[in-house]
Design an enzyme around this catalytic site. Sequence first.
Site, PDB file in Angstrom:
ATOM      1  N   GLU A   1      25.257  10.303 -35.409  1.00  0.00           N
ATOM      2  CA  GLU A   1      24.909  11.693 -35.110  1.00  0.00           C
ATOM      3  C   GLU A   1      24.994  11.903 -33.591  1.00  0.00           C
ATOM      4  O   GLU A   1      24.262  11.272 -32.837  1.00  0.00           O
ATOM      5  CB  GLU A   1      23.491  11.995 -35.598  1.00  0.00           C
ATOM      6  CG  GLU A   1      23.071  13.431 -35.347  1.00  0.00           C
ATOM      7  CD  GLU A   1      21.694  13.766 -35.922  1.00  0.00           C
ATOM      8  OE1 GLU A   1      20.716  13.081 -35.592  1.00  0.00           O
ATOM      9  OE2 GLU A   1      21.618  14.744 -36.694  1.00  0.00           O
TER      10      GLU A   1
ATOM     11  N   GLY B   1      13.092  15.451 -37.071  1.00  0.00           N
ATOM     12  CA  GLY B   1      13.605  14.841 -35.849  1.00  0.00           C
ATOM     13  C   GLY B   1      14.604  13.751 -36.163  1.00  0.00           C
ATOM     14  O   GLY B   1      15.282  13.805 -37.198  1.00  0.00           O
ATOM     15  N   SER B   2      14.660  12.755 -35.291  1.00  0.00           N
ATOM     16  CA  SER B   2      15.678  11.715 -35.434  1.00  0.00           C
ATOM     17  C   SER B   2      15.346  10.777 -36.599  1.00  0.00           C
ATOM     18  O   SER B   2      14.178  10.569 -36.945  1.00  0.00           O
ATOM     19  CB  SER B   2      15.776  10.910 -34.145  1.00  0.00           C
ATOM     20  OG  SER B   2      14.558  10.254 -33.891  1.00  0.00           O
ATOM     21  N   THR B   3      16.371  10.213 -37.183  1.00  0.00           N
ATOM     22  CA  THR B   3      16.187   9.255 -38.272  1.00  0.00           C
ATOM     23  C   THR B   3      15.429   8.027 -37.769  1.00  0.00           C
ATOM     24  O   THR B   3      14.570   7.474 -38.461  1.00  0.00           O
ATOM     25  CB  THR B   3      17.559   8.856 -38.867  1.00  0.00           C
ATOM     26  OG1 THR B   3      18.086  10.003 -39.541  1.00  0.00           O
ATOM     27  CG2 THR B   3      17.443   7.720 -39.864  1.00  0.00           C
ATOM     28  N   GLU B   4      15.709   7.629 -36.531  1.00  0.00           N
ATOM     29  CA  GLU B   4      15.033   6.467 -35.953  1.00  0.00           C
ATOM     30  C   GLU B   4      13.510   6.661 -35.946  1.00  0.00           C
ATOM     31  O   GLU B   4      12.755   5.797 -36.410  1.00  0.00           O
ATOM     32  CB  GLU B   4      15.549   6.291 -34.509  1.00  0.00           C
ATOM     33  CG  GLU B   4      14.968   5.122 -33.774  1.00  0.00           C
ATOM     34  CD  GLU B   4      15.169   5.253 -32.258  1.00  0.00           C
ATOM     35  OE1 GLU B   4      15.906   6.160 -31.811  1.00  0.00           O
ATOM     36  OE2 GLU B   4      14.575   4.434 -31.534  1.00  0.00           O
TER      37      GLU B   4
ATOM     38  N   CYS C   1      20.711  19.768 -37.285  1.00  0.00           N
ATOM     39  CA  CYS C   1      20.682  18.590 -38.159  1.00  0.00           C
ATOM     40  C   CYS C   1      21.818  18.652 -39.186  1.00  0.00           C
ATOM     41  O   CYS C   1      22.306  17.612 -39.620  1.00  0.00           O
ATOM     42  CB  CYS C   1      19.334  18.456 -38.830  1.00  0.00           C
ATOM     43  SG  CYS C   1      18.767  19.953 -39.626  1.00  0.00           S
TER      44      CYS C   1
ATOM     45  N   GLY D   1      11.854   8.961 -37.606  1.00  0.00           N
ATOM     46  CA  GLY D   1      11.423   9.218 -38.981  1.00  0.00           C
ATOM     47  C   GLY D   1      11.080   7.926 -39.713  1.00  0.00           C
ATOM     48  O   GLY D   1      10.078   7.847 -40.429  1.00  0.00           O
TER      49      GLY D   1
ATOM     50  N   LYS E   1       2.377  19.685 -33.303  1.00  0.00           N
ATOM     51  CA  LYS E   1       2.869  19.291 -31.981  1.00  0.00           C
ATOM     52  C   LYS E   1       4.346  19.624 -31.855  1.00  0.00           C
ATOM     53  O   LYS E   1       5.188  19.022 -32.505  1.00  0.00           O
ATOM     54  CB  LYS E   1       2.697  17.790 -31.739  1.00  0.00           C
ATOM     55  CG  LYS E   1       2.947  17.432 -30.257  1.00  0.00           C
ATOM     56  CD  LYS E   1       3.085  15.940 -30.012  1.00  0.00           C
ATOM     57  CE  LYS E   1       4.463  15.413 -30.299  1.00  0.00           C
ATOM     58  NZ  LYS E   1       5.540  16.041 -29.505  1.00  0.00           N
TER      59      LYS E   1
ATOM     60  N   GLU F   1      12.367  15.244 -42.393  1.00  0.00           N
ATOM     61  CA  GLU F   1      13.671  15.927 -42.365  1.00  0.00           C
ATOM     62  C   GLU F   1      14.395  15.370 -41.145  1.00  0.00           C
ATOM     63  O   GLU F   1      14.004  15.627 -40.017  1.00  0.00           O
ATOM     64  CB  GLU F   1      13.448  17.440 -42.279  1.00  0.00           C
ATOM     65  CG  GLU F   1      14.641  18.229 -42.733  1.00  0.00           C
ATOM     66  CD  GLU F   1      15.559  18.562 -41.580  1.00  0.00           C
ATOM     67  OE1 GLU F   1      16.523  17.772 -41.359  1.00  0.00           O
ATOM     68  OE2 GLU F   1      15.339  19.575 -40.910  1.00  0.00           O
TER      69      GLU F   1
HETATM   70  P1  NAI Z   1      12.713  12.450 -31.658  1.00  0.00           P
HETATM   71  O1  NAI Z   1      12.900  12.204 -33.105  1.00  0.00           O
HETATM   72  O2  NAI Z   1      12.276  11.306 -30.799  1.00  0.00           O
HETATM   73  O3  NAI Z   1      11.648  13.644 -31.430  1.00  0.00           O
HETATM   74  C1  NAI Z   1      11.313  14.632 -32.375  1.00  0.00           C
HETATM   75  C2  NAI Z   1       9.807  14.868 -32.354  1.00  0.00           C
HETATM   76  O4  NAI Z   1       9.142  13.666 -32.690  1.00  0.00           O
HETATM   77  C3  NAI Z   1       9.246  15.299 -31.010  1.00  0.00           C
HETATM   78  O5  NAI Z   1       8.202  16.229 -31.222  1.00  0.00           O
HETATM   79  C4  NAI Z   1       8.680  14.010 -30.457  1.00  0.00           C
HETATM   80  O6  NAI Z   1       7.631  14.225 -29.544  1.00  0.00           O
HETATM   81  C5  NAI Z   1       8.178  13.324 -31.699  1.00  0.00           C
HETATM   82  N1  NAI Z   1       8.095  11.862 -31.629  1.00  0.00           N
HETATM   83  C6  NAI Z   1       8.892  11.012 -30.938  1.00  0.00           C
HETATM   84  N2  NAI Z   1       8.488   9.750 -31.113  1.00  0.00           N
HETATM   85  C7  NAI Z   1       7.420   9.781 -31.932  1.00  0.00           C
HETATM   86  C8  NAI Z   1       6.580   8.772 -32.489  1.00  0.00           C
HETATM   87  N3  NAI Z   1       6.747   7.483 -32.220  1.00  0.00           N
HETATM   88  N4  NAI Z   1       5.571   9.153 -33.305  1.00  0.00           N
HETATM   89  C9  NAI Z   1       5.382  10.449 -33.588  1.00  0.00           C
HETATM   90  N5  NAI Z   1       6.140  11.436 -33.087  1.00  0.00           N
HETATM   91  C10 NAI Z   1       7.164  11.116 -32.278  1.00  0.00           C
HETATM   92  O7  NAI Z   1      14.059  13.068 -31.099  1.00  0.00           O
HETATM   93  P2  NAI Z   1      14.568  13.133 -29.572  1.00  0.00           P
HETATM   94  O8  NAI Z   1      14.161  11.891 -28.862  1.00  0.00           O
HETATM   95  O9  NAI Z   1      14.151  14.423 -29.024  1.00  0.00           O
HETATM   96  O10 NAI Z   1      16.122  13.137 -29.780  1.00  0.00           O
HETATM   97  C11 NAI Z   1      16.817  11.929 -30.061  1.00  0.00           C
HETATM   98  C12 NAI Z   1      17.935  12.182 -31.030  1.00  0.00           C
HETATM   99  O11 NAI Z   1      17.385  12.562 -32.280  1.00  0.00           O
HETATM  100  C13 NAI Z   1      18.863  13.309 -30.669  1.00  0.00           C
HETATM  101  O12 NAI Z   1      19.865  12.886 -29.814  1.00  0.00           O
HETATM  102  C14 NAI Z   1      19.390  13.730 -31.998  1.00  0.00           C
HETATM  103  O13 NAI Z   1      20.478  12.926 -32.364  1.00  0.00           O
HETATM  104  C15 NAI Z   1      18.261  13.454 -32.945  1.00  0.00           C
HETATM  105  N6  NAI Z   1      17.510  14.665 -33.313  1.00  0.00           N
HETATM  106  C16 NAI Z   1      17.669  15.158 -34.566  1.00  0.00           C
HETATM  107  C17 NAI Z   1      17.012  16.296 -34.948  1.00  0.00           C
HETATM  108  C18 NAI Z   1      17.173  16.857 -36.319  1.00  0.00           C
HETATM  109  O14 NAI Z   1      16.774  17.974 -36.587  1.00  0.00           O
HETATM  110  N7  NAI Z   1      17.733  16.134 -37.234  1.00  0.00           N
HETATM  111  C19 NAI Z   1      16.170  17.058 -34.024  1.00  0.00           C
HETATM  112  C20 NAI Z   1      16.034  16.434 -32.728  1.00  0.00           C
HETATM  113  C21 NAI Z   1      16.708  15.292 -32.408  1.00  0.00           C
END
Ligand code: NAI
Length: 503
Positions: A407, A254-257, A310, A259, A201, A276
Site C-alpha cells: 500500500e 488505519g494501517s494494517t501493521e 484505503c 491494526g 482519538k 478497518e
Molecule cells: P497508523 O495506523 O499508525 O495511525 C492511525 C491511527 O492509529 C492514528 O490515530 C494513530 O495515532 C493510531 N495509532 C498508531 N499506533 C498506535 C498504537 N500502537 N496503538 C493504538 N493506536 C495507534 O498510520 P500512520 O502511521 O498515520 O500511517 C502509516 C501508513 O498507514 C500510511 O502510510 C498508510 O499506508 C497507512 N494508512 C492507512 C489508512 C487506511 O485508512 N487504511 C489510514 C492511515 C494510514
Amino acid sequence: MNEMTTISREQRPYSEAAKKALSRKPALFINNEWVASSHDATIPVEDPSCGKEVSRIVDASDKDVDRAVAAARAAFDDGRWSNLPPMVRDRTMHRLADLLEAHADEFAELEAIDNGKPKGMAGAVDIPGAISQIRFMAGWASKVGGETTAPYTMPAGTVFSYTVKEPVGVCAQIVPWNFPLLMACLKIAPALAAGCTIVLKPAEQTSLTALRLADLVAEAGFPAGVLNIITGNGHTAGDRMVKHPDVDKVAFTGSTEIGKLINKNATDTMKRVTLELGGKSPVVVMPDVDVAATAPGVAGAIFFNAGQVCVAGSRLYAHRSVFDKVVEGMAETAPFWAPRASLDPEAHMGAIISKEQHDKVMGYIEAGKRDGASVAMGGDAPSGNGYFVNPTILVDVNPQMSVVREEIFGPVVVAQRFDDLDEVAKSANDTAFGLGAGIWTKDVATMHKLAAKIKSGTVWGNCHAMIDTALPFGGYKESGIGREQGKAGIDAYLETKTVIIQL
Ligand code: NAI
Ligand code: MG
C-alpha cells in the site's frame, strides 16, 4: 513548460473562524469540559500545503487517557445515555448533525488546512459524509431490539426465552488522518445510537475538526462523559486506550501493521474489536468499455484525496486491447489533478499529509523505477514548499515489485495488461488485502462473474470508492475485521443477551 510547473502553490489566507480554531489553547474534551493535560507535552499542527506549524494540540499522557476512560465508564455505568428514551438519543444526534451542517464551511476549511485536501473536496465529500453517518445511525437508536424465540429442546409453555440487545459499553475509537471528521463520525455515530460511551482519538496529524466537533457535542446536549475527545500519539495515548481494562471495545481505522498490533493488545482483556485497515484495490477494465468515459473514472479511483484512501484503485488491470488508450486517457487528466494548495478554489488534488508520508510515496516511486517500471505520467514532485506529489502512473511493472504489492497511500497507480477473465481474477486476488475492487464493463454477465470471484469487502461496478452509510463496509483478509455502516455497523456496538425463564 507544462501546466503543472506554472501553478502557484502559495497557500491562501485563513478565515477568521479558522484562525480562532487554530489559536485554541491545547486541551482535552472530557466530561463535556475543556481540561488541561496532566503534563506539558504538545504536538505541532502543520498545514501540509506550506509545511508550516499553525497550531499545537495536547499529546495526552497516560493520566489523561485514564481520566477520559473514567469519564466514559461512569457515564456508561449509570445509564445516563443508554437509559434515555431512544427518541431522545435520536434527537440529540440529529442536533449534532444540524450543528455540523450550520458550520459546514468552517469544518471544510479546517480539514483543508489540517490535512492538505482541497477545501472543495472536503466540502463536497468529507463534511456531508460525516453528517449523513450521524443522521442514518440516529434512527437505529429506536430500531434495535432482540427476539422472542422458542427453545428447540423444551416443551412449549415451559420456558419463556428471549434475546435483548445491549450496548457493548465503553468504546475506544482511534481514527486516521485521511478523512478526519468523516472517520470520526463514522465511528461515533453507531456507538452513540447503540447507547455506548466513547473516548475518541483522532490522528495526531489531523485533530482540528474533532476538537471543533467537541464544542458542538456539548451544545447538542449530550450528557457529560458520553463522548470524550482526546488528542495524542498512537504509540502512547492510543496504546493506553487499547490496553485499558475499563474499555470494552476498540474500533480502529488505519494501517494494517498497527491494526495487527491493536488486535493482539486488545486480546488480554478480550475487548471487542473492529478493524478497518489497508488495501491495494484492483481496478479491472474490460475490453468493451467506452474508454473516453472510463479513463477519467479510473484516474479518479486513484487520484481522489491524493490516493490517501484505503480503497484507492491502486492496481489497474486493463484488457490488452484497450490498455494503451486507457493509460493515455488517464494521463490526459493530469491538468485536472495537478496538485494545488488546499484553499485554492481550483484544487482537485491537494498536498500529501506530511513530509514523512511524502517521502514514503516518493520512495516507492523511486523503488518502482529501480525495479524497471516506466513512468507514463508524473513520477516526480513539484518543487517548492508543501508536500505535493504529482499524479503518477507506472507501467512495465510485474507482480513482484513493491509498488504492486504494498500500500503506497499516495497518487500512484501501477497499470498492467490482461487477456482473460480468469487470469485477471487471479491477479486481482494476488494480494494480502481485500478491501475494495472496481470493475468497468457494459456486460452485465461479466460484471457479476467477476464480482463473485474477487475477494474483497466491496466491489464497485463502473464507479469507485462510493461509500454510503446504509451499506456495510469492511475488509476481507488482512484488510480488517468486522463491518461498519448499515445494520452490521450498529450490531458491532451491541452485545446479545439471552434470557431463559422456567415457568
Ligand atoms: P497508523 O495506523 O499508525 O495511525 C492511525 C491511527 O492509529 C492514528 O490515530 C494513530 O495515532 C493510531 N495509532 C498508531 N499506533 C498506535 C498504537 N500502537 N496503538 C493504538 N493506536 C495507534 O498510520 P500512520 O502511521 O498515520 O500511517 C502509516 C501508513 O498507514 C500510511 O502510510 C498508510 O499506508 C497507512 N494508512 C492507512 C489508512 C487506511 O485508512 N487504511 C489510514 C492511515 C494510514
Ligand atoms: Mg504509525
